[in-house]
Design a protein around this motif. Sequence first.
Motif, mmCIF file in Angstrom:
data_model
loop_
_atom_site.group_PDB
_atom_site.id
_atom_site.type_symbol
_atom_site.label_atom_id
_atom_site.label_comp_id
_atom_site.label_asym_id
_atom_site.label_seq_id
_atom_site.Cartn_x
_atom_site.Cartn_y
_atom_site.Cartn_z
ATOM 1 N N THR A 122 71.885 61.465 49.425
ATOM 2 C CA THR A 122 73.328 62.718 49.825
ATOM 3 C C THR A 122 72.179 63.633 48.513
ATOM 4 O OG1 THR A 122 75.039 61.846 47.134
ATOM 5 C CG2 THR A 122 75.070 61.387 49.997
ATOM 6 N N ARG A 169 74.337 64.731 45.665
ATOM 7 C CA ARG A 169 74.815 64.717 44.527
ATOM 8 C C ARG A 169 73.691 63.605 43.346
ATOM 9 N NH1 ARG A 169 80.103 62.995 41.721
ATOM 10 N NH2 ARG A 169 81.193 64.615 43.408
ATOM 11 N N ASN A 170 73.465 62.453 44.539
ATOM 12 C CA ASN A 170 72.421 61.229 44.164
ATOM 13 C C ASN A 170 71.345 62.244 44.436
ATOM 14 O OD1 ASN A 170 74.552 59.364 44.328
ATOM 15 N ND2 ASN A 170 73.911 58.759 45.794
ATOM 16 N N LEU A 214 70.075 64.462 42.845
ATOM 17 C CA LEU A 214 70.576 65.739 41.250
ATOM 18 C C LEU A 214 70.440 64.553 40.095
ATOM 19 C CD1 LEU A 214 72.759 68.382 42.092
ATOM 20 C CD2 LEU A 214 70.043 68.649 41.841
ATOM 21 N N THR A 215 71.543 63.194 40.537
ATOM 22 C CA THR A 215 71.800 62.351 39.471
ATOM 23 C C THR A 215 70.784 61.783 38.918
ATOM 24 O OG1 THR A 215 73.444 61.500 40.402
ATOM 25 C CG2 THR A 215 74.537 63.108 39.515
ATOM 26 N N LYS A 229 67.284 66.326 49.353
ATOM 27 C CA LYS A 229 67.888 64.603 50.122
ATOM 28 C C LYS A 229 66.617 64.130 50.232
ATOM 29 C CE LYS A 229 72.090 66.510 51.543
ATOM 30 N NZ LYS A 229 72.421 66.949 53.458
#
Lengths: 291, 463
Positions: free
Chosen positions: B22, B24-25, B27-28, B132
Amino acid sequence: MMRKAGNASMGVRRKVNNLIVHTILAILSFVWIFPVIWVILTSFSDQIGSYVSSFLPKSYTLDNYKKLFTDTTILNFPKMFSNTLIIAVFTCIISTFFVLSVSYVMSRLRFKVRKPLLNVALTLTLFPGFMSMVAVYYILKAVGLAEGDMIRVALIMVYSGGSGLGFYIAKGFFDTIPKALDEAAFLDGANKWQVFTKVTIPLSKPIIVYTILTSFLSPWLDFIFARVICRANADTFTVSIGLWRMLEKEYINSWYTSFAAGAVCISIPIAILFIYMQRYYVEGLTGSVKG
Amino acid sequence: MVSIKKNAKAKKSKIDFYTPYTLRNALTKGDFLTRIGMLIMGAGNIFRKQIGKGIFYLFFEVAYIIFMIQNGIQNLSMLPSLGDKLQEKVWSEDLGIFVYTEGDNSLILLLYGFATLAVTVGFLIIWASSLKSAYKSQCLKKEGKHLNTFLEDIKSLFDENLHKLLLTGPMAGVLAFTVIPLIFMISMAFTNYSKEGGKLVLFDWVGLQNFIKVLNFNDSIGQTFWSVLGWTIIWAIFATGLNYIMGMILAIVINRKDTRMKAFWRFCFVLSIAIPQFVSLLIMRTMLQPNGAVNVLLQNMGWIDSPLPFLTSANWARVTVIVVNLWVGIPFTMLQVTGILQNIPAELYESAKVDGANAVVTFFKITLPYMLFVTTPYLITTFTGNINNFNVIYLLSGGNPTPVGSTAGKTDLLVTWLYKLTVDQQYYSIGSVIGIMTFVVLAVFSLIAYRSTGSYKNEEEFQ
């Protein structure tokens, strides 16, 4: 004794009932057929103008048809006919492809945004169809498709562009094709594209014929979109605007009977296609694999 | 053994579409190469040897930046004000004549502004997908798994990503010809773009002013709106209800055991559907004119002295459009219900007969309840279809008769009024509000309809 009399009166009542029912049906059929007969009679009438003094024309002639196909100075019917035919052929090819693709994807493939897409499609169909038309006209104008010959391209794009939203009937049909057939093909090493083209499509003749015919017919039947986009460009008029134009105040007196002739010419092929399509529509609704 | 397990796992992840890849993943948990993709799209792919894919993403970034510098930023900056320069006549010393300076055109500015917004949204989606994809190749590489080559990516479009391939064309069409124009039209509801006040070239954002005007009972537009809305709903109820009941009765009468020549009767009625609707409606219109065929026929037979005002008096016209709509709609209903009627269990009718019920009682106690049960969704879609029934009204009465000074006639529905307001009269902002109101009315009815149909809830029942 009593019983026999009862039977006899029942028989009489039944006969009376039947007589009433058939008379009513005959009257209703007349009401439904009346406009059809009337327009055919008018198309052969030699009284020009919309004012009629009698129901049946006084004498008959073929001049209205001649005028329709030869008098091309003001309202060029042969040109309108060829415009509509060209637009219909291209629209038919593009939108059949669009509709079948979307229906197959929505019916058979499972992916993350499928449900949201279905809901968006549903919501979009709730807006009055031509509400976006004025905006579409300005967009087409901004990219230079709203003038001259490009209007035909614009109409093809407009008719086929939104067609992907009309996938419900074909999706319903694809839903009835058993999934076991797909799985058998996957076991044989087919990929999804091959299943679509080699398994699903060959099984879907009724719904494909139905889709082809409906998308071919839509440019002939549409009136609003063509009017908004063609505006005053008489060269690119489609049949429906042309016929509507013939009944405008400035033309109705000289074109009224030719309008009737045009209506007859357009309605006969469309009626035949429609009756032919009806069969496939019913088959399409009942599903692919019988029993 | 392993492959079976893998299959089961694949199947499960397919059901709930779970993916660790995803945004979010990315980016983090993404590493340096992945995160650099936030600035240089496709970097993560290019450095992990998925060059084709990386260049593909990079191409979009370059194209977007060029577009924004050339036009995009300018377009967006004009969106809040919608322009304020009028076209002016200026004396040109060089040419010795008056020349016109180029003024702003709010409509074009609005259109370009929205187009730029749409391009930006599209770009953000591609941007997210590039991140992604970079994160996915990072993970796969760490696990030592195979990375797809560009060719394999294209191949996947024909298999697990077939939906992307097949949906791209139709979605582009729907976006360009339905979604963007709709947003554009909806946005007009919040401007004063209208012939009224001469705001056809330059106009401004006015907030909810138009909505207040349309919903206000004391305003003349507001009064027209409520009366048109009232007639639209009356029309939809009559057009749907009468068509349904009469079409069903006709189907029952033709299906009766004692009726002869069933096919012939059906053909007579179906013929009227086969004729293009605009043709039959235009014919009806000419026939119902004061000197049209119907009046002539009635006068010749001596039944009436003066022509009947079928489409010229308000009440007559309202009845006329409903009756003509019966002519259009009854054959449709007849076709739709014939099949369903034959499915009603015969025992029901037999037991009713034993109890001595006559035809009318059987119709109201057995046929109608059964049909209502089966065809409710059809009925509600017809109802919404009738609210949107442009053809019958526009081609038949044209919304007339129209009171002097009003924008809507006595038989205008919301949709035909919308058409007149935008296409004929150029009251675009009010027209747009009417369009939104039509949508609200339709959405309320359709939500009830679609949510309650079996095919929406159990669409996979037969698969």
